[in-house]
Design an enzyme around this catalytic site. Structure first.
Site, PDB file in Angstrom:
ATOM      1  N   LEU A  60       0.852  -1.183   0.000  1.00 48.78           N
ATOM      2  CA  LEU A  60       0.000   0.000   0.000  1.00 48.78           C
ATOM      3  C   LEU A  60       0.895   1.243   0.000  1.00 48.78           C
ATOM      4  CD1 LEU A  60      -3.105   0.378   2.338  1.00 48.78           C
ATOM      5  CD2 LEU A  60      -1.785   2.323   1.535  1.00 48.78           C
ATOM      6  N   GLU A  62       1.404   4.275  -2.924  1.00 49.45           N
ATOM      7  CA  GLU A  62       1.142   4.768  -4.272  1.00 49.45           C
ATOM      8  C   GLU A  62       2.397   5.319  -4.943  1.00 49.45           C
ATOM      9  OE1 GLU A  62      -0.823   5.235  -1.705  1.00 49.45           O
ATOM     10  OE2 GLU A  62      -2.607   4.146  -2.349  1.00 49.45           O
ATOM     11  N   PHE A  85      -8.293   4.417  -5.433  1.00 44.60           N
ATOM     12  CA  PHE A  85      -9.187   5.567  -5.602  1.00 44.60           C
ATOM     13  C   PHE A  85      -8.306   6.750  -6.002  1.00 44.60           C
ATOM     14  CE2 PHE A  85     -11.437   2.753  -2.761  1.00 44.60           C
ATOM     15  CZ  PHE A  85     -12.761   2.819  -3.197  1.00 44.60           C
ATOM     16  N   ILE A  89      -3.935   9.069  -4.912  1.00 48.50           N
ATOM     17  CA  ILE A  89      -2.772   9.215  -5.784  1.00 48.50           C
ATOM     18  C   ILE A  89      -1.874  10.380  -5.360  1.00 48.50           C
ATOM     19  CG2 ILE A  89      -3.622  10.861  -7.527  1.00 48.50           C
ATOM     20  CD1 ILE A  89      -2.564   8.956  -9.675  1.00 48.50           C
ATOM     21  N   HIS A 131     -12.442   9.171  -0.958  1.00 45.09           N
ATOM     22  CA  HIS A 131     -12.790   8.168  -1.955  1.00 45.09           C
ATOM     23  C   HIS A 131     -13.576   8.764  -3.122  1.00 45.09           C
ATOM     24  CE1 HIS A 131     -11.822   5.695   1.505  1.00 45.09           C
ATOM     25  NE2 HIS A 131     -11.844   4.616   0.768  1.00 45.09           N
TER      26      HIS A 131
END
Length: 334
Positions: A60, A62, A85, A89, A131
């Protein structure tokens, strides 16, 4: 021609499978894209079919996903990175802006980054904070990044295959609100939809209505409401791609109708609607019979789901925006 009756997420899975079959350089990486098939099951079954080396679960992180994708891309692979989602980012923003977008220019054309970043975006699914953001404009502002946002299963498959075939980085934003809300017949074989070309969803003569992603069905609902209640003919344009933007299609529609409304769910301030207004001013100012109207989200963080319906533009707000453009009279604001 064989066709499949499928949803947007089904069309995306189909495009990924075809790309993996056709080119051994293509690989998928992201959080839970393997065994779990991704948070929305867009990659379901692909790891079993193509193996862990080509459909790879990542930590996890990004920035690590995008950083690894950059290295893979410049060394001959075609990575497709999934961000669970779009608002997750942000830790990878530096990688995208400082490195991915500049590789072609920085290397004077010796290197490109054939990288696709897929990310669900937008509201309407009763999800918690972060989200539901729609920050597409942040990336559309960056030279060197293409930004694609499909609104139908046919376009989702064709645009994604076009993005994978593109020699430069493409950000592919998927409207999760309509992931499974309707089905459409989609060719089962390989095809592409050109990046940078808008689509006339509905032809009209009284006002142009521009939208993308999950707002395209809302635009159609608003146009239908205006037609029933006021007998007006609204031209609905799905932009499909925000960068490069199909400026010619925007100008041609406004020159035809004389009025325009821009619809998006992101906040209004400095949203992508402002770029469309500027484009109309540049190319079709003489055709305008009223100022361009923007129907948007509000200038707040995306709210908790109890207030979601109040935040998101709906058909009624679209109709009000269209009628504001239709009823404008010169001198009314003096």
């Amino acid at each position: 021609m064989d066709v499949a009756n499928t949803t947007i997420v089904g069309a995306i899975t189909d495009a990924l499978r075809i790309a993996l079959q056709q080119d051994e350089r293509v690989m998928i990486l992201g959080e839970d894209v393997g065994t779990n098939g991704g948070v929305f099951r867009a990659t379901e079954g692909l790891q079993d079919e193509f193996g862990e080396a080509r459909v790879m679960d990542t930590p996890l992180a990004e920035s690590a996903i995008i950083g690894a994708s950059v290295g893979l891309a410049v060394n001959g692979m075609i990575p497709i990175a999934e961000i669970q989602f779009l608002a997750f980012i942000y830790p990878a923003y530096e990688q995208l802006v400082s490195h991915v977008s500049r590789i072609r220019m920085r290397s004077q054309g010796r290197f490109t980054a054939p990288l696709v970043v897929r990310a669900p975006y937008g509201g309407g699914i009763r999800a918690p904070e972060l989200h539901c953001d729609s920050p597409e404009v942040i990336f559309a502002h960056v030279p060197g990044l293409k930004v694609v946002v499909p609104s139908t299963p046919y376009d989702a498959k064709g645009l994604l295959l076009a993005a994978i075939a593109d020699p430069d980085p493409v950000l592919f934003f998927e409207p999760m609100r309509i992931y499974r809300s309707f089905r459409e017949e989609v060719p089962e074989e390989y095809y592409t939809v050109p990046i940078g070309k808008a689509r006339i969803v509905q032809s009209g003569t009284d006002c142009s209505l521009f939208a993308w992603g999950a707002m395209v069905p809302v635009a159609m609902q608003g146009a239908e409401l205006v037609s029933k209640q006021h007998g007006l003919s609204i031209e609905v344009i799905d932009l499909r791609t925000l960068s490069p933007l199909d400026r010619e299609a925007i100008a041609a529609s406004v020159i035809k109708t004389g009025r325009a409304v821009v619809l998006h769910e992101a906040p209004r301030n400095a949203g992508f609607g402002a770029e469309i207004v500027a484009t109309i001013n540049d190319l079709a100012l003489d055709a305008l019979m009223a100022p361009v109207v923007r129907v948007t989200g509000y200038d707040t963080p995306y709210p908790l789901f109890a207030l979601e319906d109040a935040y998101m533009p709906d058909a009624l707000r679209v109709m009000e925006g269209i009628m504001q453009a239709i009823q404008y009279e010169i001198g009314a604001r003096l």
